[in-house]
Design a protein around this motif. Structure first.
Motif, mmCIF file in Angstrom:
data_model
loop_
_atom_site.group_PDB
_atom_site.id
_atom_site.type_symbol
_atom_site.label_atom_id
_atom_site.label_comp_id
_atom_site.label_asym_id
_atom_site.label_seq_id
_atom_site.Cartn_x
_atom_site.Cartn_y
_atom_site.Cartn_z
ATOM 1 N N LEU A 1 0.884 -1.153 0.000
ATOM 2 C CA LEU A 1 0.000 0.000 0.000
ATOM 3 C C LEU A 1 0.929 1.212 0.000
ATOM 4 C CD1 LEU A 1 -3.069 0.265 0.221
ATOM 5 C CD2 LEU A 1 -2.783 0.584 2.662
ATOM 6 N N VAL A 2 0.772 2.089 -1.005
ATOM 7 C CA VAL A 2 1.658 3.247 -1.070
ATOM 8 C C VAL A 2 0.852 4.533 -1.111
ATOM 9 C CG1 VAL A 2 3.454 1.924 -2.258
ATOM 10 C CG2 VAL A 2 1.777 3.208 -3.605
ATOM 11 N N GLY A 3 1.533 5.661 -0.874
ATOM 12 C CA GLY A 3 0.826 6.941 -0.842
ATOM 13 C C GLY A 3 1.686 8.096 -1.334
ATOM 14 N N LEU A 4 1.023 9.226 -1.562
ATOM 15 C CA LEU A 4 1.722 10.423 -2.040
ATOM 16 C C LEU A 4 1.733 11.536 -1.007
ATOM 17 C CD1 LEU A 4 0.380 10.802 -5.695
ATOM 18 C CD2 LEU A 4 2.462 9.673 -4.911
ATOM 19 N N GLU A 5 1.295 11.219 0.207
ATOM 20 C CA GLU A 5 1.256 12.267 1.220
ATOM 21 C C GLU A 5 2.646 12.514 1.755
ATOM 22 O OE1 GLU A 5 -1.645 10.295 3.573
ATOM 23 O OE2 GLU A 5 -3.277 11.621 2.964
ATOM 24 N N GLY A 6 3.182 13.680 1.439
ATOM 25 C CA GLY A 6 4.540 14.001 1.869
ATOM 26 C C GLY A 6 5.204 14.862 0.811
ATOM 27 N N ASP A 7 6.231 15.586 1.233
ATOM 28 C CA ASP A 7 6.924 16.474 0.291
ATOM 29 C C ASP A 7 7.711 15.678 -0.730
ATOM 30 O OD1 ASP A 7 7.639 18.651 3.045
ATOM 31 O OD2 ASP A 7 6.014 18.768 1.580
ATOM 32 N N TYR A 8 7.785 16.232 -1.921
ATOM 33 C CA TYR A 8 8.604 15.667 -2.993
ATOM 34 C C TYR A 8 8.133 14.300 -3.480
ATOM 35 C CZ TYR A 8 11.648 19.439 -1.510
ATOM 36 O OH TYR A 8 12.142 20.672 -1.170
ATOM 37 N N LEU A 9 6.859 13.968 -3.214
ATOM 38 C CA LEU A 9 6.294 12.722 -3.741
ATOM 39 C C LEU A 9 5.347 13.061 -4.880
ATOM 40 C CD1 LEU A 9 5.445 10.888 -0.387
ATOM 41 C CD2 LEU A 9 7.492 10.642 -1.798
ATOM 42 N N GLY A 10 5.132 12.091 -5.775
ATOM 43 C CA GLY A 10 4.211 12.329 -6.872
ATOM 44 C C GLY A 10 4.838 11.928 -8.202
ATOM 45 N N PRO A 11 4.146 12.274 -9.311
ATOM 46 C CA PRO A 11 4.669 11.882 -10.619
ATOM 47 C C PRO A 11 6.033 12.505 -10.869
ATOM 48 C CG PRO A 11 2.450 12.773 -10.802
ATOM 49 C CD PRO A 11 2.909 13.029 -9.407
ATOM 50 N N ILE A 12 6.919 11.737 -11.520
ATOM 51 C CA ILE A 12 8.218 12.280 -11.878
ATOM 52 C C ILE A 12 8.266 12.321 -13.391
ATOM 53 C CG2 ILE A 12 9.519 11.725 -9.826
ATOM 54 C CD1 ILE A 12 10.262 9.118 -10.882
ATOM 55 N N SER A 13 8.726 13.429 -13.901
ATOM 56 C CA SER A 13 8.687 13.585 -15.350
ATOM 57 C C SER A 13 10.063 13.565 -15.978
ATOM 58 C CB SER A 13 7.983 14.892 -15.687
ATOM 59 O OG SER A 13 8.502 15.911 -14.877
ATOM 60 N N SER A 14 11.038 12.916 -15.301
ATOM 61 C CA SER A 14 12.369 12.851 -15.915
ATOM 62 C C SER A 14 12.278 11.967 -17.146
ATOM 63 C CB SER A 14 13.384 12.292 -14.928
ATOM 64 O OG SER A 14 12.993 11.023 -14.501
ATOM 65 N N PRO A 15 13.039 12.280 -18.169
ATOM 66 C CA PRO A 15 12.970 11.482 -19.391
ATOM 67 C C PRO A 15 13.466 10.065 -19.144
ATOM 68 C CG PRO A 15 14.795 13.022 -19.479
ATOM 69 C CD PRO A 15 14.023 13.358 -18.258
ATOM 70 N N ASP A 16 12.919 9.105 -19.828
ATOM 71 C CA ASP A 16 13.360 7.721 -19.698
ATOM 72 C C ASP A 16 14.809 7.625 -20.110
ATOM 73 O OD1 ASP A 16 10.780 5.263 -20.324
ATOM 74 O OD2 ASP A 16 12.118 5.597 -18.647
ATOM 75 N N MET A 17 15.627 7.076 -19.236
ATOM 76 C CA MET A 17 17.057 7.059 -19.538
ATOM 77 C C MET A 17 17.491 5.746 -20.182
ATOM 78 S SD MET A 17 18.600 8.990 -16.269
ATOM 79 C CE MET A 17 17.373 8.698 -15.041
#
Lengths: 180, 138
Positions: free
Chosen positions: A164-180
């Motif tokens: 079970l995971v969550g996004l509550e917290g700073d610096y969490l969420g979608p990351i849009s770095s390009p696929d390396m």
């Protein structure tokens, strides 16, 4: 988290596979070990079994009374994967449902991110549904996201973990770095 | 749904055996699994070609989520992070997520501030700068 562990296991070689010559025997033991390793898949303590890296020691074989098989104690190193409550990880969304999304994190196929743990996001219905947020990138299939582990559960029958995971917290969420 | 009651990686409460265990960053695992995969492909011996689904999914994952690709760079990252008094677990989370600011680093690995060694902000900033240099020259 990926771990490097040293494990002591018992490898059983059937009597008919015991050919003379230590090289053949070592090979038989290694093959058996790799097979057992792959079949084991995961344990509650060590997590998922990824790969054997080195075979450190093969002990003296002990004949098993009733079957004639020989049991060899071996010590080997392996890479495993286990997640911990409170750990921050990155993963990929692979399924979007009304109440949350499922993500792949390492070998874990179904880490669940509930909509109740996505502050600011609302579900958008459609052929390709997704979750939308005024201030952050959307959460849709194939989006990478950084999450925190809220809880883990070992499923004995399936030999796998659910998370079970969550996004509550700073610096969490979608990351849009390009696929390396 | 929860693990052991007290488990909390944010406070480095992950169990003694894991505190002492050797942790690996995604980029390190990528090198190991890719090498293994090549070895298996080259072996004409079918009996040795045991690649589990767990292996395949993990290989796919670490290839996608490795911040450093070059083996020298990977080794440098480990060397640099090892200079700071970090637990293996903390070291790997930082190497995996590559936080850009001190604030982000503390949010990702709260234990670097709370576990008594109290890394000061300057030290953390220097560490992050060193890491970003490796990325630039990779």
């Amino acid at each position: 988290m990926f771990l490097k562990v040293q494990l002591p296991w018992n490898v059983i070689i059937a009597a008919e596979n015991l050919k003379p010559g230590s090289l053949m025997l070592q090979r038989a033991i290694l093959i058996r070990l790799l097979s057992d390793f792959a079949a084991k898949k995961a344990t509650k303590d060590m997590g998922y079994f990824l790969a054997v890296t080195t075979l450190d020691k093969i002990g003296e074989g002990k004949v098993r009374q009733h079957t004639g098989d020989v049991l060899f104690p071996v010590v080997f190193n392996a890479v495993t994967f286990k997640i911990f409550k409170g750990e921050v990880l990155e993963g990929v969304v692979h399924k979007v449902l009304k109440h949350g999304v499922f993500m792949r994190i390492g070998p874990i196929e179904n880490a669940y991110l509930s909509s109740s743990k996505m502050p600011g996001y609302v579900y958008v219905l459609g052929e390709n549904p997704y979750f939308m947020n005024q201030k952050m990138p959307k959460i849709a299939k194939d989006v990478k996201a950084r999450v925190v582990v809220i809880g883990t559960k070992w499923m004995e029958a399936e030999r796998e973990f659910q998370a079970l995971v969550g996004l509550e917290g700073d610096y969490l969420g979608p990351i849009s770095s390009p696929d390396m | 749904m929860s693990g052991e009651e007290e488990e909390n990686a944010a406070e480095l409460k992950i169990g003694d055996e894991f505190l002492k265990a050797k942790c690996l960053m995604n980029c390190e695992v990528s090198l190991i699994l890719e090498h293994k995969y090549e070895q298996l492909q080259q072996s004409s011996d079918d009996a040795m070609n045991q690649v589990s689904q767990v292996f395949e999914k993990s290989l796919q994952y670490v290839k996608r989520f490795s911040r450093y690709k070059n083996p020298d760079a990977v080794r440098q990252v480990r060397e640099i992070l090892a200079r700071y008094q970090l637990a293996e677990f903390e070291l790997c989370v930082l190497g995996n997520l590559c936080p850009e600011t001190v604030e982000e680093a503390i949010a990702m690995v709260p234990s670097i501030k709370t576990r008594g060694r109290a890394q000061d902000d300057e030290a953390i900033e220097k560490m992050l700068n060193d890491l970003s240099l490796i990325k630039k020259f990779e």
